[in-house]
Design an enzyme around this catalytic site. Structure first.
Site, PDB file in Angstrom:
ATOM      1  CG  HIS A  52      -1.892  -0.992   1.421  1.00 15.29           C
ATOM      2  ND1 HIS A  52      -1.949  -1.813   2.525  1.00 15.29           N
ATOM      3  CD2 HIS A  52      -2.936  -1.366   0.635  1.00 15.29           C
ATOM      4  CE1 HIS A  52      -2.990  -2.632   2.425  1.00 15.29           C
ATOM      5  NE2 HIS A  52      -3.591  -2.400   1.272  1.00 15.29           N
TER       6      HIS A  52
ATOM      7  CE  LYS B 295     -11.351  -7.773   2.359  1.00 17.09           C
ATOM      8  NZ  LYS B 295     -10.201  -6.983   1.908  1.00 17.09           N
TER       9      LYS B 295
ATOM     10  NE  ARG C   1      -3.078  -7.124  -4.246  1.00 16.14           N
ATOM     11  CZ  ARG C   1      -3.808  -7.307  -3.165  1.00 16.14           C
ATOM     12  NH1 ARG C   1      -3.233  -7.628  -2.035  1.00 16.14           N
ATOM     13  NH2 ARG C   1      -5.114  -7.174  -3.205  1.00 16.14           N
TER      14      ARG C   1
ATOM     15  CB  SER D 128      -4.026  -6.474   5.018  1.00 15.69           C
ATOM     16  OG  SER D 128      -3.682  -5.237   4.474  1.00 15.69           O
TER      17      SER D 128
HETATM   18  P1  ADP Z   1      -9.727  -3.859  -0.242  1.00 17.93           P
HETATM   19  O1  ADP Z   1     -10.481  -4.633   0.796  1.00 17.93           O
HETATM   20  O2  ADP Z   1     -10.465  -2.678  -0.757  1.00 17.93           O
HETATM   21  O3  ADP Z   1      -9.109  -4.683  -1.328  1.00 17.93           O
HETATM   22  P2  ADP Z   1      -7.042  -3.561   0.713  1.00 17.93           P
HETATM   23  O4  ADP Z   1      -6.593  -2.820   1.930  1.00 17.93           O
HETATM   24  O5  ADP Z   1      -6.799  -5.018   0.671  1.00 17.93           O
HETATM   25  O6  ADP Z   1      -8.562  -3.219   0.624  1.00 17.93           O
HETATM   26  O7  ADP Z   1      -6.427  -2.907  -0.597  1.00 17.93           O
HETATM   27  C1  ADP Z   1      -6.584  -1.548  -0.899  1.00 17.93           C
HETATM   28  C2  ADP Z   1      -5.902  -1.253  -2.219  1.00 17.93           C
HETATM   29  O8  ADP Z   1      -4.511  -1.488  -2.113  1.00 17.93           O
HETATM   30  C3  ADP Z   1      -6.382  -2.119  -3.383  1.00 17.93           C
HETATM   31  O9  ADP Z   1      -6.389  -1.337  -4.556  1.00 17.93           O
HETATM   32  C4  ADP Z   1      -5.327  -3.175  -3.494  1.00 17.93           C
HETATM   33  O10 ADP Z   1      -5.216  -3.690  -4.810  1.00 17.93           O
HETATM   34  C5  ADP Z   1      -4.094  -2.379  -3.125  1.00 17.93           C
HETATM   35  N1  ADP Z   1      -3.053  -3.255  -2.592  1.00 17.93           N
HETATM   36  C6  ADP Z   1      -3.164  -4.160  -1.613  1.00 17.93           C
HETATM   37  N2  ADP Z   1      -1.985  -4.816  -1.417  1.00 17.93           N
HETATM   38  C7  ADP Z   1      -1.118  -4.305  -2.324  1.00 17.93           C
HETATM   39  C8  ADP Z   1       0.245  -4.585  -2.662  1.00 17.93           C
HETATM   40  N3  ADP Z   1       0.945  -5.531  -2.060  1.00 17.93           N
HETATM   41  N4  ADP Z   1       0.803  -3.847  -3.634  1.00 17.93           N
HETATM   42  C9  ADP Z   1       0.087  -2.909  -4.271  1.00 17.93           C
HETATM   43  N5  ADP Z   1      -1.200  -2.622  -4.036  1.00 17.93           N
HETATM   44  C10 ADP Z   1      -1.804  -3.304  -3.073  1.00 17.93           C
END
Ligand code: ADP
Length: 162
Positions: free
Chosen positions: A20, A44, A93, A131
């Protein structure tokens, strides 16, 4: 006044990872303001409270004026509109991410044609990080320091000690 380029980066951020962080840092030159928006997701199960997740992100970006942190509990397009944001930022990703993101972005475009979703392809080295991996490591007493920014890792340790 010149129209400010405001982007909302919505997500669960439970907790924020280096993946992120990398997306936010890479998007900084593209926007005047990036609002990292922690959405309430009833599907979630979360590990960290909204307050803790917000604290992790605000501490991580406390030196960066362009980054703001907020929480929201409404439709993303309505939330963006309420802030005057014209862009949604998302990271991509995998091809599975793409299929899901395609559906959401097209739905959002139908609901709010003026709102553009901007995707940044994940850096190869972060493409497997998410996460839930960090939550699993913490759940089993492991060390997540390879996956979360150092500031956040320290805060996680201090919240666990409370
Ligand atoms: P959501 O539940 O909306 O997917 P996340 O917190 O998992 O929430 O992800 C938020 C954003 O960050 C999404 O666009 C996701 O693709 C991006 N994201 C999550 N992990 C990574 C990563 N390792 N590298 C790049 N972007 C990421």
């Amino acid at each position: 006044m010149e129209h400010l380029k405001i982007a909302v980066f919505p997500g669960s951020f439970d907790p924020i990872t280096i993946g992120h962080e990398s997306i936010i840092l890479r998007a900084l030159p593209l926007f005047d303001e990036i609002i990292v928006a922690i959405g309430k997701n009833s599907d979630k199960r979360s590990l960290f409270s909204m307050e803790d997740r917000k604290l992790f992100i605000s501490e991580l970006f406390k030196g960066e004026k362009k980054v703001k942190v907020d929480t929201f509990d409404s439709l993303t397009v309505n939330y963006c509109k309420s802030l005057g944001a014209s862009y949604i930022l998302r990271g991509l990703r995998t091809s599975a991410d793409f299929e899901y993101e395609r559906m959401v972005a097209l739905a959002n475009k139908t609901l709010e044609p003026n709102l553009e979703t901007i995707f940044l392809l994940t850096d190869t080295k972060h493409s497997y990080i998410n996460s839930s991996l960090v939550r699993d490591i913490l759940h089993h007493g492991g060390n997540p320091s390879e996956f979360v920014p150092k500031t956040v890792c320290e805060l996680i340790i201090s919240t666990k000690e409370k």
